[in-house]
Scaffold this active site. Structure first.
Site, PDB file in Angstrom:
ATOM      1  N   GLU A 202       0.582  -1.401   0.218  1.00 41.38           N
ATOM      2  CA  GLU A 202      -0.035   0.116  -0.157  1.00 41.38           C
ATOM      3  C   GLU A 202       0.966   0.814  -0.272  1.00 41.38           C
ATOM      4  OE1 GLU A 202      -3.203   0.906  -0.479  1.00 41.38           O
ATOM      5  OE2 GLU A 202      -4.581   0.618   0.363  1.00 41.38           O
ATOM      6  N   ASP A 203       0.420   2.150  -0.264  1.00 43.06           N
ATOM      7  CA  ASP A 203       0.771   3.481  -0.454  1.00 43.06           C
ATOM      8  C   ASP A 203       0.938   3.946   0.472  1.00 43.06           C
ATOM      9  OD1 ASP A 203      -1.535   3.632  -0.792  1.00 43.06           O
ATOM     10  OD2 ASP A 203      -1.185   5.624  -2.398  1.00 43.06           O
TER      11      ASP A 203
ATOM     12  N   ASP B 277      -4.198   5.204   5.907  1.00 42.11           N
ATOM     13  CA  ASP B 277      -4.784   6.769   6.709  1.00 42.11           C
ATOM     14  C   ASP B 277      -6.031   6.332   7.803  1.00 42.11           C
ATOM     15  OD1 ASP B 277      -5.749   8.969   7.461  1.00 42.11           O
ATOM     16  OD2 ASP B 277      -5.962   9.614   5.188  1.00 42.11           O
TER      17      ASP B 277
ATOM     18  N   PHE C 186      -2.768  16.717   4.330  1.00 41.01           N
ATOM     19  CA  PHE C 186      -3.315  15.738   2.636  1.00 41.01           C
ATOM     20  C   PHE C 186      -1.871  15.805   1.996  1.00 41.01           C
ATOM     21  CE2 PHE C 186      -6.925  16.147  -0.220  1.00 41.01           C
ATOM     22  CZ  PHE C 186      -6.881  15.432  -0.729  1.00 41.01           C
TER      23      PHE C 186
ATOM     24  N   ARG D 204      -0.322  12.420  -8.945  1.00 41.23           N
ATOM     25  CA  ARG D 204       0.408  10.907  -8.680  1.00 41.23           C
ATOM     26  C   ARG D 204       2.080  10.720  -9.260  1.00 41.23           C
ATOM     27  NH1 ARG D 204      -3.462   7.477  -7.320  1.00 41.23           N
ATOM     28  NH2 ARG D 204      -5.883   7.646  -7.851  1.00 41.23           N
TER      29      ARG D 204
HETATM   30  C1  PRP Z   1      -5.952   5.486  -0.792  1.00 37.59           C
HETATM   31  C2  PRP Z   1      -4.844   4.747   0.274  1.00 37.59           C
HETATM   32  C3  PRP Z   1      -5.441   3.604   0.515  1.00 37.59           C
HETATM   33  C4  PRP Z   1      -6.376   3.960   1.176  1.00 37.59           C
HETATM   34  C5  PRP Z   1      -5.792   4.371   2.166  1.00 37.59           C
HETATM   35  O1  PRP Z   1      -6.485   4.969  -2.129  1.00 37.59           O
HETATM   36  O2  PRP Z   1      -4.035   4.020  -1.583  1.00 37.59           O
HETATM   37  O3  PRP Z   1      -6.252   2.169  -0.343  1.00 37.59           O
HETATM   38  O4  PRP Z   1      -6.768   5.635   0.813  1.00 37.59           O
HETATM   39  O5  PRP Z   1      -7.200   4.787   3.649  1.00 37.59           O
HETATM   40  P1  PRP Z   1      -7.538   4.519   4.839  1.00 37.59           P
HETATM   41  O6  PRP Z   1      -6.872   4.264   5.425  1.00 37.59           O
HETATM   42  O7  PRP Z   1      -8.402   5.700   5.269  1.00 37.59           O
HETATM   43  O8  PRP Z   1      -8.787   3.362   4.033  1.00 37.59           O
HETATM   44  P2  PRP Z   1      -7.638   5.567  -2.906  1.00 37.59           P
HETATM   45  O9  PRP Z   1      -9.333   5.498  -1.564  1.00 37.59           O
HETATM   46  O10 PRP Z   1      -7.146   7.482  -2.602  1.00 37.59           O
HETATM   47  O11 PRP Z   1      -7.537   5.688  -3.538  1.00 37.59           O
HETATM   48  P3  PRP Z   1      -6.454   5.435  -4.848  1.00 37.59           P
HETATM   49  O12 PRP Z   1      -5.258   4.411  -4.606  1.00 37.59           O
HETATM   50  O13 PRP Z   1      -7.281   4.990  -6.462  1.00 37.59           O
HETATM   51  O14 PRP Z   1      -6.148   6.665  -4.959  1.00 37.59           O
END
Ligand code: PRP
Length: 183
Positions: free
Chosen positions: A103-104, A107, A156, A169
């Site tokens: 994962e990136d 949150d 953010f 990105r």
């Molecule tokens: C982001 C990120 C994780 C998630 C983390 O994805 O890549 O998958 O949010 O957030 P959390 O811990 O609050 O669940 P996003 O839904 O923004 O989609 P993306 O990866 O396509 O940008």
């Protein structure tokens, strides 16, 4: 692109490209030790994890398989309805596999807590998490990543896979987005 290509959009550079690459090499070295003698399947979560997956996988000095999932976010905005939907499932059978979810960012933890229990129900030998970023102050669900790149403040952030409105990105660094961009 570099932060100089989006002048004024970042209030600060949180992590440079060099810091990110250096830390991913450290995580890869630890993974090599922990998974000695075991085959690894890396599972990336689209779209944010694309950059982390590409660089973490290339930092490993051995064969790894890669697969991808796309899941919908949970309701509108950042509300925690807990509803997660699979938009693209894995092509790989997880039975007996050693899975590392890549994962990136973690949150609130809602995405991964749902995903991990989903993957564990498929009969893998093990499931662990590697995340580049974690926001400890935002965590709502108990998620325990084995590999964490950096703990960051609850701000953010964009770049290196992380977007605002599908932009930033492809920024090489990770930075804090200036409020004037999103307000
Ligand atoms: C982001 C990120 C994780 C998630 C983390 O994805 O890549 O998958 O949010 O957030 P959390 O811990 O609050 O669940 P996003 O839904 O923004 O989609 P993306 O990866 O396509 O940008």
């Amino acid at each position: 692109m570099e932060h100089t290509d989006v002048p004024g959009d970042l209030t600060e550079t949180l992590l440079t490209e060099q810091q990110i690459q250096g830390r991913l090499r450290e995580l890869a070295a630890q993974i090599e030790i922990d998974y000695a003698g075991r085959d690894i399947l890396l599972v990336g979560v689209l779209k944010g994890a694309v950059m982390v997956m590409a660089d973490l996988a290339r930092s490993l000095d051995r064969h790894v398989e890669m697969d991808w999932m796309a899941i919908s976010s949970y309701g509108s905005g950042t509300t925690s309805s807990g509803v997660v939907r699979i938009l693209k499932d894995l092509d790989t059978d997880l039975t007996g596999r050693h899975v590392i979810v890549v994962e990136d960012i973690i949150d609130t933890g809602l995405t991964l807590s749902w995903l991990i229990s989903n993957l564990r129900s498929r009969g893998p030998a093990s499931v662990e998490i590697a995340t580049l970023l974690r926001k400890p102050d935002a965590l709502q669900m108990r998620v325990e990543p084995k590999y964490v790149g950096f703990d960051i403040p609850d701000a953010f952030v964009v770049g290196y896979g992380l977007d605002f409105d599908e932009r930033y990105r492809n920024l090489r660094c990770i930075g804090t987005l200036s409020p004037h961009v999103y307000s």
